[in-house]
Design an enzyme around this catalytic site. Structure first.
Site: not given
Lengths: 411, 411
Positions: B126, B198, B223-224, B370
């Protein structure tokens, strides 16, 4: 009615147009003199927090980034805060904590002044300012000098072109003394250095005049006078003419010119967006935005007038009630922030005794009773009542009780 | 009932003990396949957010730091997340954003390996990971090398003692490919280097095994899959044996051993607290804490079994429905995170067409559809329905409609 009570009533009538008490939810029986540490909950903040959770997050889900413009919130809220600190649009963004923003500001400032070796800050700054400045200087190979604010102009002149940055607070967090932002800024500019102002104890309580005063960079807190809620994100100001040179050491994707382009190269946004890093805590950020509506229809000069009237009356009431504790806060209006701090050898216990009476202030090492006067929701009647409670605590030596002397972990 | 529908019903029955749908508030008519970007709202999160605002902030005011233990929340929530990522107590703290935590981790790691010149990361990380690593390396005078994860072990061996840190993601954010955390960690340790992981796309969806796998440092998102709410703060893991050497470049007051002592000298806490910086956004942090109760009574291995069953059934359904888009995600269970990504030249429009049908996924440049499968609140029936919608979008060429091709700013 006592003389003080009638004086308070007269001042409350005189300042009625700036009374925003009804916009806040202050618990019954509480006189809240800690809005300089954690501002009180407003009706708008509570309503917005519920809406952000249930409707935006709960129903819009990921679409809220567009439908509720979460993406634009850091700049949108930044501009609203900018209007309270004398910054024109496009120079303030809300992101991260004050400590993190200060780190960005110090590193970016040093990069705008290559070849200069020294950063100045006040040894009596709120400690995080000193720690972060020292950390940044270590990474940058710069020297941090700790120079009290009154001595800073002379030291700045001596340092001359070796000074990169002076990082100072507009209002001392313990004493509430207000420093001369334009004068210190000029002193730094005279030697070609930059200034970064910490506005944690001034933003929302008084005019700051960042643009007018020539400030280069500034950071400040969202949860003190601005009443954004516990741990509300901080703001950072970068003067328009410095935006292009502001090289953020925390080069996160949300500061990218094209954050969804997913490029491997960091191409910073041309705007204040480049001071963003990662995803902001939106519950906290949008609650802060709502809290700022308490300022709608008020000029910051009106807020300042009310603040000075409140703190002035408090000092007047202490005098009238014979409270003879040393004032750590200047009596002169122009040198006073929005708090009144007093010294007492048992300051901790004095604060606890006040809290037991419903007057919530705080203690700061080593001997400071710190009372903040958040202008939007305090009345002159509150101020007189608080002074009377303090007089009673001292008169009755209530601070000698064991229950008030026992320290808890967080004060 | 179609074959796929009966297969889904059988699997839902088989996995009924891990179904936490009733703990979440998913809007009617929505199949939410974007919980890997923004996890859904849970009942507990909504209730806690309201309590934090109205009672803790509104009524306890500043006293909430003690009365509701706000002060201990970053470590308390950290330990709960630690239990989901295989970290024993006292090694995880919740603070700041992932980008900021990665910066701390990279700088601190380099200071634990003085004299070593190189940091490795994946060019397809990312983007913020690459930007932050480059920023940190610039400040530190180190070289950042971009080496794809599959090639990293060989390059690590070549670099030998010049390698300070390998910073990699456990799961690729676009393809959903899961990498071998213990193997890459061993490769780095073989040359005396450190590894920072990560976990943004793995935490909460699969076992991570930080302690067992030998990880030195890790960061991840709240928050995922953890469903902490938009912009919930991130977490950082520092292996116990590295705590004493973890030198946080963002030396804020909340990481101090005695934060209310107000010393001018930074004396970091002996514990993971030293990774804290400023005040955490408490509305967001405590909402995250509440969201984590959705995992109560579940082992992360059970969650993983459900996740693999969901993604496996989705791939099976695509095959059965004749959807022949190239899979970007590995079919092998051991190499698959909790998402399925497909390639399509009009991926953006395909995603928009799915959203119009109530199937919310997201688009990632350049050609990725995705779809994330948050195991706690998705059913096998949802999965089959999503596959059928996708088949219909493709069959009907719905992605060719102008309304779906038009780009909005945030996807």
């Amino acid at each position: 009615m006592t003389d003080l009570a009638s004086r308070a009533a007269a001042l409350d009538a005189e300042h009625s147009s700036t009374d925003r008490r009804s916009a806040f939810r202050i618990p019954d029986g509480v006189i809240y003199l800690d809005g300089n540490s954690l501002g009180a909950l407003s009706v708008a903040a509570a309503e917005t927090a519920a809406d952000v959770v249930s409707r935006q997050w709960g129903e819009q889900l990921i679409r809220a980034w567009n439908e509720s413009d979460w993406w634009g919130a850091p700049e949108r809220v930044g501009d609203r805060i900018g209007s309270l600190v004398g910054a024109g649009p496009g120079q303030v963004v809300v992101t991260d904590s004050t400590s993190v923003n200060l780190f960005k500001a110090i590193v970016a400032a040093s990069r705008m002044r290559p070849g200069r070796s020294t950063v100045l800050t006040d040894p009596d700054s709120f400690p995080t300012d000193v720690y972060i400045a020292r950390s940044a200087c270590e990474l940058l190979g710069l020297t941090l000098e700790l120079v009290p604010t009154p001595e800073a102009p002379a030291r700045i002149a001596e340092l001359g072109e070796s000074l990169a940055l002076a990082a100072y607070s507009q209002v001392d967090y313990r004493t509430g003394e207000q420093w001369d932002l334009p004068a210190l800024t000029r002193a730094a500019h005279d030697v070609g250095a930059l200034v970064c102002w910490d506005l944690c104890h001034s933003a929302g309580a008084m005019p700051v005049g960042l643009d007018e005063g020539g400030a280069d960079l500034a950071v400040g807190c969202g949860y003190k006078y601005l009443s954004g809620g516990p741990g509300a994100p901080s703001f950072i100001y970068v003067r328009r003419e410095h935006l292009a040179a502001f090289d953020n050491p925390l080069a996160g994707w949300q500061g990218h010119a094209d954050p969804f382009g997913m490029s491997t190269d960091y191409d910073p946004a041309a705007t204040i967006t480049r001071a963003r890093v990662g995803t902001a805590p939106l519950l906290s950020l949008l609650t802060l935005e709502a809290a700022l509506t308490a300022y709608d229809g008020l000029s910051i000069e009106e807020v300042r007038a009310r603040s000075l009237s409140l703190t002035g009356l408090f000092i007047e009431a202490l005098d009238a009630l014979g409270v003879d504790l040393p004032l750590a806060t200047p009596r002169e209006d122009a040198r006073r922030g929005s708090q009144v701090s007093l010294r007492h050898p048992e300051a901790y216990a004095v604060v606890q005794a006040l809290i037991a009476r419903g007057v919530i202030g705080d203690f700061r090492e080593a001997d400071i009773v710190r009372l903040g006067f958040s202008p939007l929701y305090l009345s002159h009647a509150d101020v007189v009542a608080a002074a009377e409670h303090l007089a009673a605590v001292l008169e009755g030596r209530e601070y000698e009780r064991d229950e008030f002397r026992a320290r808890s972990t967080v004060t």
